[in-house]
Write an enzyme that holds these catalytic residues in place. Structure first.
Site, PDB file in Angstrom:
ATOM      1  N   HIS A 160      42.511  54.290  79.868  1.00  0.00           N
ATOM      2  CA  HIS A 160      42.611  52.834  79.789  1.00  0.00           C
ATOM      3  C   HIS A 160      42.374  52.320  78.368  1.00  0.00           C
ATOM      4  CE1 HIS A 160      38.120  52.774  80.421  1.00  0.00           C
ATOM      5  NE2 HIS A 160      38.206  51.720  79.644  1.00  0.00           N
ATOM      6  N   SER A 165      34.045  52.416  76.000  1.00  0.00           N
ATOM      7  CA  SER A 165      34.921  53.315  76.754  1.00  0.00           C
ATOM      8  C   SER A 165      35.555  54.360  75.847  1.00  0.00           C
ATOM      9  CB  SER A 165      36.028  52.509  77.444  1.00  0.00           C
ATOM     10  OG  SER A 165      35.503  51.676  78.436  1.00  0.00           O
ATOM     11  N   GLY A 173      34.313  48.379  75.226  1.00  0.00           N
ATOM     12  CA  GLY A 173      34.462  48.900  73.867  1.00  0.00           C
ATOM     13  C   GLY A 173      33.800  50.251  73.705  1.00  0.00           C
ATOM     14  N   GLY A 191      49.977  71.469  95.456  1.00  0.00           N
ATOM     15  CA  GLY A 191      50.655  70.845  96.579  1.00  0.00           C
ATOM     16  C   GLY A 191      49.766  70.393  97.717  1.00  0.00           C
ATOM     17  N   ASP A 228      41.434  58.942  84.236  1.00  0.00           N
ATOM     18  CA  ASP A 228      41.115  57.999  83.171  1.00  0.00           C
ATOM     19  C   ASP A 228      40.763  58.727  81.883  1.00  0.00           C
ATOM     20  OD1 ASP A 228      40.854  55.564  81.936  1.00  0.00           O
ATOM     21  OD2 ASP A 228      38.777  55.256  82.548  1.00  0.00           O
TER      22      ASP A 228
END
Length: 371
Positions: free
Chosen positions: A121, A233, A231, A286, A152
């Protein structure tokens, strides 16, 4: 009749005028105060005075009269390898007009040749422009080599050499109560490389987050009370030896001292492959599976004490062909215990398409040829 109509009409316009004045006042308050508090770094760019980084990193020097602590030692060791990241994305507003949106975040250098770990992100495949601010004052463009929205996480690269790097720790060995130190750029680059400290409050936490208007679950996170703000992150969460054990990712805004980091072990096999080959292609098993932290949300009848539960399976995929079925519980892969989805992904990330793995379940042991 006409006179009555005219008088009434004038009253209506007077009310409209008053309503317009009140609306303008409320709109001004929202635009000047309330909106920025919630939208900076999300929809609105940070103000210039919050974006501007220092000209160069100031080395941490501990005076002889001051007794060094764990935190000061970790800061001195790691700060040069922490970077600021500014991205530009293009979005569409309510009137279908395109506009550029700027965001800020953090990252850390894992290789002297410019490989950097951060959050998806912060820098994703859709980012139009990614700029990295180094501790020595240089500003360099970056490209995104790999990004996984479900985790993420992303790895970006700048063209530079002989850069300072972090030391990666072992997130599997993190225990509740040990010291935790976070470094990052809260609220924009003006506060770059801020250091906060606390402890590991919990492990194996799962939280719901919203990304690109979709809800997703981040699993098996490290919880810390070290202050983490917008910030931060993508910045490192460190142990007392200055080793990275997590990637700071989220906080609960409605509470104090509830920050979360993604365990570093999940990104290690990805980074190793990228450093060796320049790219990463995950091996495909799978299956759709859940560990005990998540399985109960989807099926209250599932009671796991260990392993991961197969909820669905690709009938044309390698696991189905090997004999695995929905309802099976995977206990280990190649002899390595699998009790969380993050551990399963970590093991698979170290494999290549075409590799054969031994999968032990609660009912059988099968050989799966990954695709």
């Amino acid at each position: 009749m006409n006179g009555y109509y005219y008088k009434n009409k004038s009253g209506v316009w007077w009310l409209v005028f008053i309503a317009a004045i009140i609306g303008a006042f409320i709109g001004g308050v929202v635009t000047s105060y309330i909106a920025p508090q919630y939208l900076y770094g999300k929809v609105l760019p940070y103000p210039p005075d919050m974006q501007a980084p220092a000209k160069s990193y100031t080395k941490v020097i501990i005076p002889e009269t001051v007794k060094a602590t764990v935190t000061t030692a970790v800061a001195e060791k790691v700060m040069p390898a922490v970077v600021g990241i500014v991205t530009v994305d293009v979005t569409t507003d309510f009137f279908f007009r395109t506009r550029q949106v700027e965001g800020t975040g953090s990252g850390f250098i894992i290789d002297p040749n410019g490989y950097i770990v951060t959050n998806n992100h912060v820098a994703s495949k859709t980012s139009r422009k990614v700029t990295v601010y180094l501790a020595d004052g240089r500003t360099l463009p970056a490209r995104v080599l790999w990004a996984d929205p479900s985790l993420d996480l992303s790895i970006i690269k700048i063209n530079a050499t002989d850069l300072p790097t972090v030391e990666l720790g072992d997130s599997d060995k993190v225990v509740v109560g040990q010291q935790a130190i976070a470094i990052g750029n809260p609220l924009g680059l003006r506060f770059e490389r801020s250091v906060t400290s606390g402890i590991i409050s919990a492990v194996n936490r799962s939280i719901m987050v919203k990304e690109d208007s979709r809800n997703s679950i981040l699993e098996n996170l490290l919880q810390t009370d070290a202050s983490i703000n917008p910030g931060n992150s993508g910045g490192p969460l460190l142990d007392a030896q200055g080793r990275v054990v997590g990637i700071n990712s989220a906080k609960v805004s409605s509470a104090e001292g509830l920050g979360f980091a993604i365990p570093i072990n999940i990104v290690k096999p990805v980074a190793q492959k990228i450093l060796k080959t320049g790219s990463f292609k995950p091996a495909y098993m799978g299956i759709v599976a859940y560990d005990r932290e998540i399985a109960g949300y989807f099926d209250e009848n599932v009671k796991l004490t260990k392993g991961v539960y197969i909820a669905d399976i690709d009938k044309s995929g390698p696991s189905y062909k090997a004999g695995l079925r929905p309802g099976d519980v995977i206990l280990s892969i190649d002899g390595k215990p699998v009790n969380t989805m993050l551990k399963l992904k970590e093991i698979l990330f170290a494999k290549n398409p075409g590799d054969v793995v031994t999968v032990k379940t609660d009912k059988k042991t099968v050989e799966v040829k990954l695709q």
